[in-house]
Design an enzyme around this catalytic site. Structure first.
Site, PDB file in Angstrom:
ATOM      1  N   ARG A  77      -3.699   4.487   9.589  1.00 60.15           N
ATOM      2  CA  ARG A  77      -4.708   3.467   9.299  1.00 60.15           C
ATOM      3  C   ARG A  77      -4.140   2.062   8.524  1.00 60.15           C
ATOM      4  O   ARG A  77      -3.538   2.273   7.484  1.00 60.15           O
ATOM      5  CB  ARG A  77      -5.756   4.190   8.219  1.00 60.15           C
ATOM      6  CG  ARG A  77      -6.724   3.398   7.477  1.00 60.15           C
ATOM      7  CD  ARG A  77      -7.706   4.196   6.525  1.00 60.15           C
ATOM      8  NE  ARG A  77      -8.703   3.473   5.946  1.00 60.15           N
ATOM      9  CZ  ARG A  77      -8.649   2.848   4.540  1.00 60.15           C
ATOM     10  NH1 ARG A  77      -7.570   2.975   3.782  1.00 60.15           N
ATOM     11  NH2 ARG A  77      -9.552   2.144   4.169  1.00 60.15           N
ATOM     12  N   HIS A 121      -9.814  -5.589   3.981  1.00 60.36           N
ATOM     13  CA  HIS A 121      -9.282  -4.703   3.137  1.00 60.36           C
ATOM     14  C   HIS A 121      -8.888  -5.674   1.968  1.00 60.36           C
ATOM     15  O   HIS A 121      -7.688  -5.900   1.573  1.00 60.36           O
ATOM     16  CB  HIS A 121      -7.883  -3.785   3.401  1.00 60.36           C
ATOM     17  CG  HIS A 121      -7.683  -2.569   2.409  1.00 60.36           C
ATOM     18  ND1 HIS A 121      -7.440  -1.301   2.660  1.00 60.36           N
ATOM     19  CD2 HIS A 121      -7.513  -2.776   1.010  1.00 60.36           C
ATOM     20  CE1 HIS A 121      -7.129  -0.639   1.719  1.00 60.36           C
ATOM     21  NE2 HIS A 121      -7.105  -1.404   0.505  1.00 60.36           N
ATOM     22  N   GLU A 362      -8.004   7.984   2.096  1.00 55.23           N
ATOM     23  CA  GLU A 362      -7.175   7.641   1.175  1.00 55.23           C
ATOM     24  C   GLU A 362      -6.932   8.665   0.186  1.00 55.23           C
ATOM     25  O   GLU A 362      -8.015   8.986  -0.475  1.00 55.23           O
ATOM     26  CB  GLU A 362      -7.210   6.198   0.185  1.00 55.23           C
ATOM     27  CG  GLU A 362      -6.967   5.235   1.000  1.00 55.23           C
ATOM     28  CD  GLU A 362      -7.135   3.864   0.416  1.00 55.23           C
ATOM     29  OE1 GLU A 362      -7.101   4.060  -0.829  1.00 55.23           O
ATOM     30  OE2 GLU A 362      -7.306   2.830   0.725  1.00 55.23           O
TER      31      GLU A 362
HETATM   32  C1  PNW Z   1      -7.841   1.689  -3.498  1.00 57.41           C
HETATM   33  N1  PNW Z   1      -9.855   0.977  -9.489  1.00 57.41           N
HETATM   34  O1  PNW Z   1      -7.728   0.963  -4.505  1.00 57.41           O
HETATM   35  C2  PNW Z   1      -7.507   0.928  -2.244  1.00 57.41           C
HETATM   36  O2  PNW Z   1      -7.969   1.046  -1.279  1.00 57.41           O
HETATM   37  C3  PNW Z   1      -5.968   0.832  -2.189  1.00 57.41           C
HETATM   38  O3  PNW Z   1      -5.704  -0.627  -1.600  1.00 57.41           O
HETATM   39  C4  PNW Z   1      -4.940   0.878  -3.498  1.00 57.41           C
HETATM   40  O4  PNW Z   1      -3.885   0.555  -3.242  1.00 57.41           O
HETATM   41  C5  PNW Z   1      -5.292   2.446  -3.699  1.00 57.41           C
HETATM   42  O5  PNW Z   1      -6.720   2.688  -3.813  1.00 57.41           O
HETATM   43  C6  PNW Z   1      -4.483   2.851  -5.024  1.00 57.41           C
HETATM   44  O6  PNW Z   1      -5.046   2.097  -6.069  1.00 57.41           O
HETATM   45  C7  PNW Z   1      -8.290   0.997  -5.854  1.00 57.41           C
HETATM   46  O7  PNW Z   1      -9.469   0.324 -10.570  1.00 57.41           O
HETATM   47  C8  PNW Z   1      -7.695   0.013  -6.730  1.00 57.41           C
HETATM   48  O8  PNW Z   1     -10.790   1.953  -9.900  1.00 57.41           O
HETATM   49  C9  PNW Z   1      -8.280   0.055  -8.001  1.00 57.41           C
HETATM   50  C10 PNW Z   1      -9.369   1.306  -8.219  1.00 57.41           C
HETATM   51  C11 PNW Z   1      -9.973   1.978  -7.299  1.00 57.41           C
HETATM   52  C12 PNW Z   1      -9.242   1.919  -6.171  1.00 57.41           C
END
Ligand code: PNW
Length: 466
Positions: A77, A121, A362
């Site tokens: 993905r 994204h 994910e």
């Molecule tokens: C997801 N939060 O992001 C994304 O889809 C990815 O790009 C990222 O690298 C991964 O999770 C890990 O963080 C998030 O602050 C980023 O709640 C921040 C949050 C949630 C998801």
């Protein structure tokens, strides 16, 4: 012998995103995105890190595909960078940008890896942000046009399409509290962005289906929201409030063709919901083939009728809700480790929004590198092993796969599991200091070295279970 086998057609893979790995920010006609602008704004990203180089995947994609093939990855993905394909977000398409994804898709297919394309994204073309970004309705229309252009080039080979990744983050972190690009902090804009993101999804889903796309879906990060005290009525009310703003504001229009009345009431406290026009909800509810679920940790909340809660990223929860500090062993992001939350979440989605297959698009964890103890004299270090022995990550992935299996056993139609992430990469506002990869990246040399978790995952895939 494996004790936990997964269904025959269950898919194993990994996930990445364009801005987090590609680099080549100024090459082949790519335009600037909101993340270029944001990461250059002092104080927004840890130590001023940017995605200018990242993992240099734009130049090293062929090696990265070989790496995946070696691990037995079945589905990859990745996301397409909108400003690479359409530098201004609208108007002329940049063929050199599409060429890159063409090469990548061909390399994947040559190694028997199924490409799964995410159209968005988070890297919105800066030109569109200058015209209001997701707070402007026209962005939704431009998104569908861009999606059709990408499908026009790749649709003969790519069967699996995802419109958006985590519109929750785009809207609430991008426009609500400003922690992510474009860094806007305006409750009204956040809710307007939610709607235009969903509208963009629906318009793109229609365009993709009309063009003959095999499978069209969206990826959300729905929350498993839990009460601090299961016996407290105030905490139960806080759960309902957070569930409304985190989950139902997305899931109900997508799968029931209507925003819930309590969501509309809440939104109206900040902005007149006149941006929701007749017919929009039907566009948003365009039937889709897959719901992608990103899961990392549960959310524990307490109700604060006295208004003493700390609030969170959601406009209108300030004071009324306390988001509990995570307890127990934490990942390097400070996130809880609770695999049971994944089982609960999958079951809830399958029960409340039946009929759409699910995929974990994910799941994974950031942990600091931990080197292996020095190899003993009679046992040299195995070839191609980074020396990062991430038993913490293996335990995290193992626990969550067991939780996913449990959901399947309880009847959830779960089609696959994708680890976040293949590579250590640009972790948004955290820059490069958080490492989610099952493959270690040395950013000085761009050397990739599989961690112990990569070898572990390779075995899981080959056994089709745990
Ligand atoms: C997801 N939060 O992001 C994304 O889809 C990815 O790009 C990222 O690298 C991964 O999770 C890990 O963080 C998030 O602050 C980023 O709640 C921040 C949050 C949630 C998801």
């Amino acid at each position: 012998m494996s004790t936990l086998r997964f269904p025959e057609n269950f898919r194993w893979g990994t996930a990445t995103a364009a801005y987090q790995i590609e680099g080549a920010a100024h090459e082949d006609g790519r335009g600037p995105s909101i993340w270029d602008t944001f990461s250059r704004t002092p104080g927004k990203v840890y130590q001023g890190h940017t995605g200018d180089v990242a993992c240099d995947h734009y130049h090293r994609y062929a090696d990265d595909v070989e790496l995946m093939a070696g691990l037995g990855i079945q589905t990859y993905r990745f996301s397409v960078s909108w400003p690479r394909v359409q530098p201004d977000g609208t108007g002329p398409v940049n063929p050199r940008g599409l060429d890159f994804y063409d090469r990548l898709v061909n390399a994947l297919l040559a190694r028997g890896i199924d490409p799964m394309v995410t159209l968005y994204h988070w890297d919105l073309p800066q030109t569109l942000q200058d015209r209001g970004g997701w707070a402007a309705r026209e962005t939704a229309e431009h998104f569908a046009g861009y999606g059709a252009a990408v499908h026009g080039r790749l649709g003969d080979r790519v069967k699996s399409w995802t419109t958006l990744n985590e519109p929750w983050c785009s809207a609430y972190l991008g426009y609500g509290n400003g922690v992510h690009a474009p860094g806007v902090a305006d409750p009204g804009a956040a809710f307007t962005a939610v709607h235009h993101l969903l509208l963009g999804h629906g318009l793109a889903a229609r365009a993709l289906h009309a063009a003959g796309a095999g499978s069209v879906g969206i990826t959300l990060n729905p929350a498993d929201v839990r009460p601090a005290d299961p016996d407290s009525a105030a905490d139960a009310a806080a759960v309902r409030l957070v569930d409304r703003l985190h989950n139902r504001i997305f899931l109900d229009p997508l799968f029931r063709a209507a925003y819930p009345a309590d969501v509309l009431e809440h939104v109206a406290r900040f902005v007149p919901p006149t941006f929701i026009r007749d017919g929009d909800e039907n566009v948003i509810a365009t039937p889709i083939d897959l719901l992608g679920v990103n899961y990392y940790a549960p959310l524990y909340v307490a109700g604060k009728p006295d208004g003493a809660g700390g609030g969170g990223a959601f406009p209108g929860t300030d004071g009324a809700v306390e988001f509990l500090s995570p307890a127990g062993p934490l990942t390097d992001m400070g996130w809880m480790i609770e695999p049971a939350g994944l089982t609960r979440l999958l079951e809830r989605l399958a029960t409340d929004y039946p009929g759409v297959p699910l995929m974990i698009t994910e799941n994974g964890a950031a942990f600091p590198d931990r080197a292996a103890p020095p190899a003993s004299l009679d046992q040299p270090e195995a070839d191609g092993v980074s020396g990062v022995v991430d038993t913490d990550r293996i335990a995290y992935l193992d626990g969550h796969l067991r939780a996913a299996h449990e959901a399947i056993a309880r009847g959830v139609d779960l089609r696959g599991y994708l680890v976040w992430s293949l590579l250590d990469n640009f972790e948004w506002a955290e820059g490069y200091r958080k490492r989610f990869g099952i493959v270690h990246v040395d950013y000085l040399t761009q050397r990739r070295s599989p961690k112990a978790s990569a070898r572990w995952y390779q075995e899981v895939i080959s056994r089709h279970g745990l």
